[in-house]
Design a protein around this motif. Structure first.
Motif, PDB file in Angstrom:
ATOM      1  N   SER A   1       0.859  -1.179   0.000  1.00 18.18           N
ATOM      2  CA  SER A   1       0.000   0.000   0.000  1.00 18.18           C
ATOM      3  C   SER A   1       0.896   1.229   0.000  1.00 18.18           C
ATOM      4  N   THR A   2       0.666   2.158  -0.933  1.00 21.07           N
ATOM      5  CA  THR A   2       1.507   3.331  -1.046  1.00 21.07           C
ATOM      6  C   THR A   2       0.686   4.528  -1.508  1.00 21.07           C
ATOM      7  N   PRO A   3       1.005   5.735  -1.026  1.00 20.14           N
ATOM      8  CA  PRO A   3       0.313   6.935  -1.524  1.00 20.14           C
ATOM      9  C   PRO A   3       0.524   7.092  -3.029  1.00 20.14           C
ATOM     10  N   ALA A   4      -0.501   7.620  -3.706  1.00 21.43           N
ATOM     11  CA  ALA A   4      -0.421   7.790  -5.155  1.00 21.43           C
ATOM     12  C   ALA A   4      -1.155   9.061  -5.565  1.00 21.43           C
ATOM     13  N   ILE A   5      -0.730   9.629  -6.687  1.00 22.41           N
ATOM     14  CA  ILE A   5      -1.364  10.805  -7.267  1.00 22.41           C
ATOM     15  C   ILE A   5      -1.771  10.485  -8.698  1.00 22.41           C
ATOM     16  N   VAL A   6      -2.998  10.818  -9.052  1.00 20.39           N
ATOM     17  CA  VAL A   6      -3.448  10.681 -10.428  1.00 20.39           C
ATOM     18  C   VAL A   6      -2.920  11.875 -11.219  1.00 20.39           C
ATOM     19  N   GLY A   7      -2.026  11.597 -12.182  1.00 21.59           N
ATOM     20  CA  GLY A   7      -1.396  12.683 -12.913  1.00 21.59           C
ATOM     21  C   GLY A   7      -2.283  13.287 -13.987  1.00 21.59           C
ATOM     22  N   SER A   8      -2.893  12.439 -14.807  1.00 24.31           N
ATOM     23  CA  SER A   8      -3.716  12.943 -15.901  1.00 24.31           C
ATOM     24  C   SER A   8      -4.799  11.936 -16.248  1.00 24.31           C
ATOM     25  N   LEU A   9      -5.861  12.424 -16.867  1.00 24.39           N
ATOM     26  CA  LEU A   9      -6.902  11.573 -17.433  1.00 24.39           C
ATOM     27  C   LEU A   9      -6.724  11.634 -18.943  1.00 24.39           C
ATOM     28  N   ASP A  10      -6.322  10.532 -19.540  1.00 25.38           N
ATOM     29  CA  ASP A  10      -5.936  10.536 -20.947  1.00 25.38           C
ATOM     30  C   ASP A  10      -7.036  10.091 -21.900  1.00 25.38           C
ATOM     31  N   ALA A  11      -7.947   9.218 -21.431  1.00 24.14           N
ATOM     32  CA  ALA A  11      -8.974   8.711 -22.340  1.00 24.14           C
ATOM     33  C   ALA A  11     -10.169   8.212 -21.550  1.00 24.14           C
ATOM     34  N   LEU A  12     -11.332   8.255 -22.190  1.00 27.22           N
ATOM     35  CA  LEU A  12     -12.573   7.735 -21.624  1.00 27.22           C
ATOM     36  C   LEU A  12     -13.157   6.746 -22.614  1.00 27.22           C
ATOM     37  N   PHE A  13     -13.484   5.551 -22.132  1.00 23.62           N
ATOM     38  CA  PHE A  13     -14.051   4.512 -22.991  1.00 23.62           C
ATOM     39  C   PHE A  13     -15.561   4.489 -22.819  1.00 23.62           C
ATOM     40  N   ASP A  14     -16.280   4.641 -23.929  1.00 25.87           N
ATOM     41  CA  ASP A  14     -17.740   4.561 -23.921  1.00 25.87           C
ATOM     42  C   ASP A  14     -18.135   3.137 -24.280  1.00 25.87           C
ATOM     43  N   GLU A  15     -18.604   2.394 -23.272  1.00 26.99           N
ATOM     44  CA  GLU A  15     -18.904   0.974 -23.500  1.00 26.99           C
ATOM     45  C   GLU A  15     -20.165   0.764 -24.324  1.00 26.99           C
ATOM     46  N   GLN A  16     -20.940   1.820 -24.536  1.00 24.02           N
ATOM     47  CA  GLN A  16     -22.167   1.680 -25.320  1.00 24.02           C
ATOM     48  C   GLN A  16     -21.886   1.721 -26.826  1.00 24.02           C
ATOM     49  N   ASP A  17     -21.098   2.695 -27.283  1.00 27.00           N
ATOM     50  CA  ASP A  17     -20.799   2.747 -28.717  1.00 27.00           C
ATOM     51  C   ASP A  17     -19.358   2.322 -29.020  1.00 27.00           C
ATOM     52  N   LEU A  18     -18.638   1.845 -27.963  1.00 28.24           N
ATOM     53  CA  LEU A  18     -17.277   1.311 -28.100  1.00 28.24           C
ATOM     54  C   LEU A  18     -16.305   2.346 -28.662  1.00 28.24           C
ATOM     55  N   SER A  19     -16.521   3.612 -28.318  1.00 31.04           N
ATOM     56  CA  SER A  19     -15.633   4.678 -28.767  1.00 31.04           C
ATOM     57  C   SER A  19     -14.715   5.104 -27.628  1.00 31.04           C
ATOM     58  N   VAL A  20     -13.586   5.711 -27.983  1.00 26.83           N
ATOM     59  CA  VAL A  20     -12.619   6.211 -27.009  1.00 26.83           C
ATOM     60  C   VAL A  20     -12.483   7.720 -27.195  1.00 26.83           C
TER      61      VAL A  20
END
Length: 444
Positions: A359-378
């Motif tokens: 277990s270690t502290p972590a930081i989310v650096g960036s959000l690079d992509a979002l996957f849409d599971e309905q139309d399978l697009s990124v």
């Protein structure tokens, strides 16, 4: 998508524990998952007579003419009152040919986190759809999650087939739509089996149904008994997260120093050269102890205590690995996550990352992509990830993490993101870009 039983594995591939198959159920609410699990338990004679009597009495009290087999698995009081599954329930049953561990997961959208948990170790998932409604949004969401989790095989159980007119046409249309979906998500046709069933009546569960003469494939039980038990897609060498350092400090064991835990992947034997991560120090296995005595070797899933030839500074969270393919410890990496928190995930979030026993502290650096599971697009560079959304992020950790890419090994390539204040699990994470194969398939 196949409609006949899968042949036995004759490829000489990596197959472990072939007599035990880990399976899970998934599907939208009211598709009949609990009833199907109850039917599996009932038809394999895996429930006691007094349990059947209790279910029969409860069913009569509800005004039903036949036993409500879902009561065999909806164990929580809230589940019984609402008629839904909330928590993941693990059930055990067996046939003469194979034993099974089944995770019965919820269907409601707000319990997707439980579905992720239940399916994370599954070698096969039974995905139910209601024959009257077909493939719905939650079906597509669950299929996408199973693809990301690397589940090797799927069964599409078209349930309540007895409640539709022209069942042959309905089954063919639903099967074809699901085949297009799973093909886009990366499954081979041979890895997906469609079966028309009625969990309530037992049609095509353990016994073939006269109502589905259009279907010539296996019953659900026949398929579960015969499907090859495939472990990880690409087997890796020995991986052993250290859970506890054993130092008895008694006169009899004055110099004893053992490292206890469970083998996460591969096999280890006395005399093997190993490396301790993240330090990178190499040594040799001098012994393997268990509660039942010493062993010469141990494999995936075995709880052991490892003894090493050299006195090394090792603590909980370290990983002992095979020298040949040991992962390089990383402090910054790309990951795919299914966000399970009620509040959105935004860049800069400070969380706790749990990988194996570390277990270690972590930081989310960036959000690079979002996957849409309905139309399978990124979609690139989303501002946030909402509840149940799947995305690609970058993570920075305070301590180096000895992780494999998830597509190489499911056990050592997965992690959790946890709220450091409340301790709630906020995300299930996969090391690497698990979206890449889905994106490429969608563009093909």
């Amino acid at each position: 998508m196949t409609t006949t039983a899968s042949p036995a594995d004759t490829t000489g591939g990596h197959v472990e524990n072939s007599d035990l198959l880990r399976i899970a159920t998934a599907g939208s609410v009211d598709d009949g998952k609990s009833t199907l699990v109850g039917r599996l338990l009932f038809d394999t004679k895996s429930v006691l007579a007094d349990q059947i009597d209790a279910v029969t009495r409860a069913s009569v009290d509800k005004g039903l003419d036949t036993p409500d087999l879902s009561l065999l698995v909806d164990g929580l009081r809230a589940e019984r009152e609402q008629g839904i599954t909330i928590d993941v329930a693990y059930r055990y049953f067996a046939t003469p040919r194979r034993s099974f561990v089944l995770a019965d997961t919820p269907g409601h959208v707000q319990y997707t986190r439980n579905t992720v948990s239940g399916a994370s170790t599954a070698q096969l998932v039974i995905l139910l759809v209601d024959a009257r409604t077909g493939v719905v949004a939650q079906t597509r969401r669950h299929a996408a999650v199973m693809a990301l989790l690397g589940v090797p095989r799927l069964v599409l159980a078209v349930n309540k087939i007895d409640l539709v007119d022209d069942a042959a046409t309905v089954f063919a249309e639903i099967s074809a739509e699901f085949a297009r979906l799973t093909g886009t998500l990366g499954w081979d046709e041979a890895d997906v089996q469609a079966i028309p069933v009625s969990a309530l009546r037992g049609d095509n569960v353990a016994h073939r149904s006269a109502l589905t003469d259009f279907y010539s494939g296996p019953t659900l039980i026949e398929h579960l008994e015969s499907v090859p038990n495939v472990a990880d897609r690409a087997p890796v060498g020995f991986r052993f997260p250290v859970q506890y350092v054993i130092r008895p400090r008694t006169a009899e064991y004055l110099d004893y120093r053992g490292y206890a835990g469970q083998v996460a992947a591969g096999r280890v034997a006395v005399g093997d050269e190993v490396v301790v991560l993240p330090s990178g120090i190499r040594t040799t296995v001098s012994g393997i102890d268990t509660a039942d005595g010493s062993l010469e070797s141990a494999h995936t899933g075995r709880s052991i205590t490892v003894l090493l030839a050299d006195d090394i500074d090792i603590s909980r969270g370290d990983i002992i690995a095979a020298v040949a393919d040991a992962p390089e410890p990383i402090s910054s990496f790309t990951a795919t996550v299914c966000w399970l928190g009620d509040k959105p995930l935004a860049p800069g979030a400070r969380l706790l990352l749990k990988h194996g026993t570390l277990s270690t502290p972590a930081i989310v650096g960036s959000l690079d992509a979002l996957f849409d599971e309905q139309d399978l697009s990124v979609h690139d560079s989303p501002e946030r990830l909402e509840l149940n959304q799947i995305g690609r992020i970058t993570v920075q950790t305070a301590a180096p993490v000895a992780a494999d890419d998830y597509l190489v090994n499911r056990e050592t390539g997965s992690f959790l993101l946890i709220d450091p204040q409340g301790g709630n699990t906020l995300a299930a994470g996969l090391v690497g870009d698990a979206l890449a194969p889905l994106h490429l398939s969608a563009l093909a």
